[in-house]
Design a protein around this motif. Structure first.
Motif, short mmCIF file in Angstrom:
data_model
loop_
_atom_site.label_atom_id
_atom_site.label_comp_id
_atom_site.label_asym_id
_atom_site.label_seq_id
_atom_site.Cartn_x
_atom_site.Cartn_y
_atom_site.Cartn_z
N ASN C 195 0.85 -1.30 0.05
CA ASN C 195 0.29 0.01 -0.11
C ASN C 195 0.90 1.14 0.03
OD1 ASN C 195 -1.64 2.23 1.39
ND2 ASN C 195 -3.11 0.76 0.70
N TRP C 196 0.37 2.30 -0.80
CA TRP C 196 1.18 3.44 -0.78
C TRP C 196 1.44 4.35 0.40
CZ3 TRP C 196 -0.91 8.45 -0.13
CH2 TRP C 196 -2.25 8.51 0.28
N LYS C 197 0.52 4.10 1.40
CA LYS C 197 0.87 4.87 2.89
C LYS C 197 2.11 4.24 3.45
CE LYS C 197 -3.37 4.10 3.79
NZ LYS C 197 -3.97 3.62 2.65
N LEU C 198 2.27 3.02 3.28
CA LEU C 198 3.40 2.20 3.91
C LEU C 198 4.82 2.72 3.57
CD1 LEU C 198 2.31 -1.46 3.85
CD2 LEU C 198 2.35 0.02 5.75
N MET C 199 4.68 3.33 2.18
CA MET C 199 5.95 4.12 1.59
C MET C 199 6.29 5.38 2.42
SD MET C 199 5.75 1.29 -0.32
CE MET C 199 4.49 1.53 -1.57
N PHE C 200 5.34 5.98 2.65
CA PHE C 200 5.25 7.41 3.17
C PHE C 200 5.47 7.09 4.76
CE2 PHE C 200 2.93 9.46 -0.07
CZ PHE C 200 3.43 10.76 -0.05
N GLU C 201 5.07 6.31 5.38
CA GLU C 201 5.54 5.85 6.78
C GLU C 201 6.75 5.34 6.75
OE1 GLU C 201 0.73 4.67 7.84
OE2 GLU C 201 2.37 2.89 7.48
N ASN C 202 7.37 4.62 5.97
CA ASN C 202 8.71 4.31 5.85
C ASN C 202 9.67 5.23 5.70
OD1 ASN C 202 10.80 3.61 3.66
ND2 ASN C 202 10.74 1.69 4.88
N TYR C 203 9.32 6.24 4.84
CA TYR C 203 9.99 7.55 4.72
C TYR C 203 10.23 8.39 5.72
CZ TYR C 203 11.80 11.32 2.15
OH TYR C 203 12.49 12.47 1.38
N SER C 204 9.11 8.36 6.60
CA SER C 204 9.05 9.34 7.83
C SER C 204 9.88 9.17 8.93
CB SER C 204 7.57 9.63 7.89
OG SER C 204 7.16 10.11 6.75
N GLU C 205 10.48 7.77 8.94
CA GLU C 205 11.37 7.51 10.30
C GLU C 205 12.69 6.83 9.86
OE1 GLU C 205 11.41 4.09 11.19
OE2 GLU C 205 9.79 3.34 10.21
N CYS C 206 13.52 7.04 10.66
CA CYS C 206 14.73 6.31 10.55
C CYS C 206 15.09 5.07 11.68
CB CYS C 206 16.07 7.18 10.46
SG CYS C 206 17.45 6.63 9.39
N TYR C 207 14.03 4.89 12.37
CA TYR C 207 13.92 3.92 13.47
C TYR C 207 14.49 2.43 13.01
CZ TYR C 207 11.51 1.02 17.38
OH TYR C 207 11.29 0.24 18.27
N HIS C 208 13.93 2.50 11.52
CA HIS C 208 14.14 1.00 10.96
C HIS C 208 15.73 1.01 10.28
CE1 HIS C 208 13.06 3.71 7.47
NE2 HIS C 208 13.92 2.77 6.66
N CYS C 209 16.40 2.13 10.49
CA CYS C 209 17.67 2.31 9.46
C CYS C 209 18.74 1.44 9.80
CB CYS C 209 18.08 3.75 9.42
SG CYS C 209 17.06 4.74 8.50
N PRO C 210 18.93 1.14 11.09
CA PRO C 210 20.04 0.15 11.93
C PRO C 210 19.99 -0.99 11.20
CG PRO C 210 19.28 1.63 13.61
CD PRO C 210 18.32 1.83 12.58
N GLY C 211 18.84 -1.86 11.16
CA GLY C 211 18.69 -3.14 10.75
C GLY C 211 18.49 -3.18 9.27
#
Lengths: 372, 372, 372
Positions: C195-211
């Motif tokens: 879903n397109w909103k998942l890409m916005f949510e993904n772009y909006s945080e770097c909490y996921h960046c380390p992994g």
């Protein structure tokens, strides 16, 4: 009878009903309309499925699909052509999965129930022990079938009007082409991503020819069309060949004439509602069968028929005609696909037909008699 | 216990309920019925997902899909087998995308939330600052799981009846085959374009064997079937091997016997509602798992299990059995696909079962207890 | 104006609304919600379709699809950029099927109706004979269009609020990057099963960046983020480059700076509702366009823009940046796809956002202003 196809005194191509416009969007995209068409048209009208020469001998059969139903069309032991639903009466198994062949009986591949070529159940292992079971209750379900000019039509309705009645207005009109005696040299199937009605509308006018068919336009000018059937389920007329002798890549005839004509420089184009296009050349007949699969998809089966004696002759060059129309067919299907795409837009609205589009407008009127 | 599977005094194969017919069309094509099955059967009954030897060590896991839900089946650090929904409690991410493996913990690939093998959330970066957040509230969602004869079953219901209760009627019946100790030598997956019930009905009779399985019929005649489980969720019996020693390409045994039998010339076939087929040969066990994907499509996972000591021996020829049944499986799936096609016809109506189809008729009756 | 993007005095990344949780399942899987989004967001808001330099000369055009509608975006003879529905007014045919090109007029491939680049119908063969037909009634259907920072936006609404009004809060904020003058060196399209909103949510945080992004994390630590736009349709801030000079495979700058900055070690990331992501580096700008195709599928068009003078220089190494972000993009789309899978589970329920996910939470709040 050939006078029937001679040009009428008035040029009907110059007339289009005042304000005639293309069909509304829903007729091209709605699954509900598609369902209605499958029910009211393809399940209740006479539908072309093939030519009698495809099954020349007793036991020959082919499979055809009409309105989502697989049918076995077979020549029985008395040489009568019959059609049955391709479904075993035991547990519903598809009986034949090949597209054509020869068989002395129809046997189910699952539990070996066996049907005669006239549809009677003649073998059913271990069923005699079942109380009340009677083979006579389990014949294959038959489908109404008729022949017109050597072509095979079926009708899925319970009690359809006779085929002869339907085709009465065309009695004798095509006898010069000897259609029942012709043989197909080639079949090509096309999978087109467009609504089936777009192909009828496309076939019914040559307003698009200058841009879409430069090769065709050189041999047969778009403005040479003269229509003699201008209203109803049968529509069309002829166009002139002004350069060369036939519609072929070379412009030359590619086979024995299929008949004896007064004028060898005309091509006759007729659409037969609801799934047939008949294109009659001096030296061959081209036949299109349309099978709608969804609002946006249609299978088209195209056959090229020639004089049966032409096949043995050294000057027989069927590929000259086949290549020409295969090219032209693809040009047509492509613009039909483009139409399908654009019509799906929220901004599409019926557009005005030109004076060169009187036959598409007439076809639409006929269509709307069946579907609301 | 083996007397349980001996032939009963009366030949049950000769009896079919008066007037028993195959199921109505809707059970094979309706998305609504399919939804009801997914809810009332596959989401509320015990469903086979694998064998305990697939995950022999703590940390071993495999993924299985039941009723559209991806599940992680894992052996935890105390060697208990558990199942969890394969969904992170943070933002819903799929946790494992491989089909099987080994892990010391289950870590989400997105934000690295980490779960112990017993499902407890043990790591969640930056969540301690969130007011009210407590790791104990975010364990993986567990799924009920049970073992029967070494096979792993799950149940998605909130409070299912115990697995032991469900299998009580079969207590000890299969102990001679030592199923918990067997090991799989081969797994083959089939993607079948047919409704899952057609495979149960197909498995439940050998009326189709003479035509569909000539190779099988040579070794084990279709009329040698004797059923001992003739009503309910567990159905089947045995057939005799009248030529050779096992069902293999060569007709010879291909491995150590899996048990000590009085009679080494019988194959036992049982269907276990709703997704398991168990075929017990003297020298191997074959297990089918069915996973319905849509009304018209079913995945089938087939495993061949052998005595764990057989694998080391020189006379071990598992491919002799695998090839035999892979061929036979494909023959079956093909006629199931043909049935699916024919049943979709408007002319399909339930057909009469023969006296050789009493078990399919019983299976249908059981099925209809769940779905209206 | 650059002070606008300087870090604010308080660290907004540490604040997340109490109890903020991810969106409910229906927003990711429901066709009805998707339909509502297409109507209320993509058919009524300003949507990014490209950059003015894609069509530098009069007659240049490209095709874009918005809310299922194919649009022609063209620079007319007076150099004005315009947009039209890609649909002929005659019988609805798709006018252009290539993705971009150059033309002096827009001619329909079917019957050769011809439109000027400003949309007026200027040629329609054989239509003059049709009573009441007036070319002026059959111009192409226009679409509202506006430019902001050299980027082209369209709005399918009948009477949208002016683009300038929408972007007023950002006036001057990005002027240092000279976006109108930049040129794209590369475009890559991604087909993402999420879903397109998942890409916005993904772009909006770097909490996921380390992994998820080990390479990115080495150059720009996930906890260096400071946001200055924290509520509304425009969200984001910057992260620091702590190693090297840009986000490239080598860590070095790969092109002329796109502007003159006080601090060359910051990357600015902004999401522009509803379909644009803007990532500003010292030496290049990366632009994502999102096009939702279904609840579970999104096309993403990514462009890398550089200083127009950079292209001629020997030290221009755009692939160093392109490769870096192509790798990083794919890492992101992959976890978005995993989220889509897990969210479809019956057990998914909104999970708690961490203190590092304040921007996704704000984005969700903005989104919910449009869709119920």
């Amino acid at each position: 009878m050939q006078t029937n196809v001679a040009p009428s005194s008035r040029k009907t191509t110059d007339i289009v009903a005042a304000g005639a416009k293309s069909l509304s969007q829903r007729y091209f995209v709605s699954p509900e309309i598609f369902g209605e068409e499958q029910k009211k048209i393809f399940s209740e009208q006479w539908v072309l499925v093939g030519h009698q020469n495809q099954i020349a001998r007793s036991g020959d059969y082919f499979i055809s699909e009409v309105a989502g139903e697989s049918l076995i069309v077979v020549r029985d032991k008395r040489s009568t052509i019959r059609a049955f639903y391709n479904v075993c009466r035991h547990r519903g198994t598809r009986l034949r999965e090949d597209q054509s062949g020869h068989a002395s009986a129809i046997q189910c591949p699952y539990h070996a129930w066996t049907y005669a070529l006239d549809g009677r159940l003649v073998g059913a292992p271990h069923m005699d022990d079942v109380p009340g079971f009677d083979k006579a209750d389990y014949s294959l379900h038959p489908v109404h079938l008729g022949l017109w000019e050597g072509l095979i039509f079926v009708n899925l309705a319970d009690s359809p009007a006779p085929l002869e009645e339907w085709f009465a207005p065309l009695a004798g009109k095509f006898s010069h082409w000897n259609l029942p005696m012709l043989r197909s040299a080639k079949a090509i199937n096309y999978d087109v991503q467009a609504n089936w009605k777009l192909m009828f509308e496309n076939y019914s006018e040559c307003y698009h020819c200058p841009g879409v068919h430069p090769e065709l336009s050189k041999l047969s000018p778009y403005d040479s069309a003269e229509n003699d059937l201008t209203e109803g389920p049968f529509l069309g007329g002829f166009m002139r060949i002004t350069k060369g002798n036939s519609l072929t890549m070379s412009g030359k005839s590619c086979a024995l004439p299929v008949g004896d004509f007064r004028d060898f420089h005309r091509i006759f184009y007729y659409s037969i509602f609801p799934n047939m296009l008949l294109s009659l050349h001096p030296d061959y007949a081209m036949l299109h069968q349309l099978r709608p699969l969804s609002p946006e998809r249609t299978l088209i089966f195209c056959d090229w028929f020639f004089h049966s004696e032409a096949f043995e002759r050294k000057d027989f060059k069927p590929e000259d005609a086949i290549e020409f129309w295969d090219m032209t067919n693809k040009q047509d299907w492509h613009v039909c696909e483009l139409s399908q795409q654009g019509i799906a837009s929220r901004t599409y609205e019926p557009g005005p037909y030109s004076t060169r589009e009187s036959i598409p407008a007439a076809w639409d009127r006929e269509y709307l008699r069946y579907v609301s």
